[in-house]
Write an enzyme that holds these catalytic residues in place. Structure first.
Site, PDB file in Angstrom:
ATOM      1  CD  GLU A  63      -6.506  -1.343   1.776  1.00 21.00           C
ATOM      2  OE1 GLU A  63      -6.939  -1.640   0.544  1.00 21.00           O
ATOM      3  OE2 GLU A  63      -6.075  -2.027   2.599  1.00 21.00           O
ATOM      4  NE  ARG A  86      -3.600  -2.447  -0.044  1.00 26.26           N
ATOM      5  CZ  ARG A  86      -3.380  -3.593  -0.696  1.00 26.26           C
ATOM      6  NH1 ARG A  86      -2.301  -3.720  -1.509  1.00 26.26           N
ATOM      7  NH2 ARG A  86      -4.079  -4.619  -0.425  1.00 26.26           N
ATOM      8  CB  SER A 144     -10.189  -3.795   2.814  1.00 29.30           C
ATOM      9  OG  SER A 144     -10.408  -4.873   2.198  1.00 29.30           O
TER      10      SER A 144
END
Length: 303
Positions: free
Chosen positions: A296, A176, A226
């Site tokens: 996220e 990420r 998510s």
């Protein structure tokens, strides 16, 4: 009061009709929440987006880039300055096993088009609901695949207003993270290096992953996928579920009963509801397991 209305007139001279004033961001995000952006523009070419960004920088007008709004939470006060939406920058070109897509191309579309040319390697991305620009920025991944496995290069606009091509190594892709996030680059296009494969097997794999996603994820409700990054050594959904938070509500926001790793807009949630629920989950998981969760989803805008 919108202080950027006069600036929007300058933008209209570049983009014609693709300039909106005080545009509700809930119309442009998968969470279906968010206050107004002072100005929202939707460039139709790479040269347009470069011109808009250079103009914003020259006039010191704040700006924010979004794709299709699938991994973003806009606060209830909205976004000051200019929101640049890349959704019309969606051309895809296939040359042998190389696929080049403009930053606003949907990752699912790139995956399925690649499959139609018998190209394998991007099956994992067929259900990721974002643009390829956002995917490379976050090194998006699913089902043991991620963008770092298939990317060859990306064309970006750097902090000095220069258009540059970055190699895979220069993109510094990790979980990420990327050089794009690190240095504030703007993605213009991405080139992937795939492999020739068996079209039937590729399509069967895509169908299998789509079925798995539909069965396990709350796709019937607005969300941003998510909600939290995966903490090392743990499964986020399991931590949240074992903390007794599955189904927990704050206002119209809920920890999904189908998959605890998702926070969903169950009905007329505000951005504050979602943020408060994120904070509650973080606090309880930290208290119970001494594990820190981090969103996220990208959080932008003003309260």
């Amino acid at each position: 009061m919108n202080q950027y209305k006069d600036f929007s007139c300058i933008l209209k001279s570049i983009l014609k009709e693709d300039v909106l004033i005080d545009e509700p961001m809930k119309k442009h995000t998968s969470f279906k929440v968010g206050g107004p952006s002072d100005v929202l523009v939707t460039p139709e070419s790479l040269s347009d987006i470069v011109d808009v960004i250079k103009l914003c920088r020259k006039e010191k007008v704040p700006y924010c880039i979004i794709g299709n709004g699938s991994n973003i939470l806009v606060k209830d006060g909205g976004i000051r300055g200019v929101v640049i939406k890349t959704s019309k920058l969606n051309n895809i070109k296939i040359d042998g096993a190389k696929v080049t897509a403009e930053s606003g191309a949907m990752l699912s579309v790139v995956s399925k088009k690649s499959a139609s040319y018998s190209l394998t390697g991007l099956e994992f991305a067929s259900g990721i609901p974002g643009t390829i620009g956002g995917a490379i920025t976050m090194n998006a991944g699913a089902y043991n695949g991620e963008m770092s496995q298939v990317v060859e290069s990306a064309v970006i606009l750097d902090e000095n207003g220069e258009v540059r091509e970055l190699t895979k190594e220069e993109l510094e892709l990790s979980y990420r993270k990327s050089a794009i996030l690190k240095y504030g680059y703007i993605v213009l296009s991405v080139t992937l290096s795939l492999k020739m494969g068996d079209k039937e097997k590729i399509i069967n794999r895509i169908n299998e992953l789509t079925k798995r996603r539909t069965e396990k994820q709350p796709l019937e409700y607005p969300s941003a996928g998510s909600t939290f990054k995966r903490p090392e050594g743990h499964f986020t959904g399991q931590l949240i579920e074992e903390s007794g938070l599955k189904g927990a509500f704050v206002g119209g926001a809920q920890v999904s009963e189908k998959h605890a790793g998702f926070i969903i807009n169950k009905g007329n949630a505000s951005a504050k509801d979602i943020l408060d629920l994120i904070k509650m989950v973080e606090d309880i998981v930290k208290e119970k397991y001494n594990v820190e969760l981090h969103p996220e989803v990208r959080i932008v805008g003003e309260e």
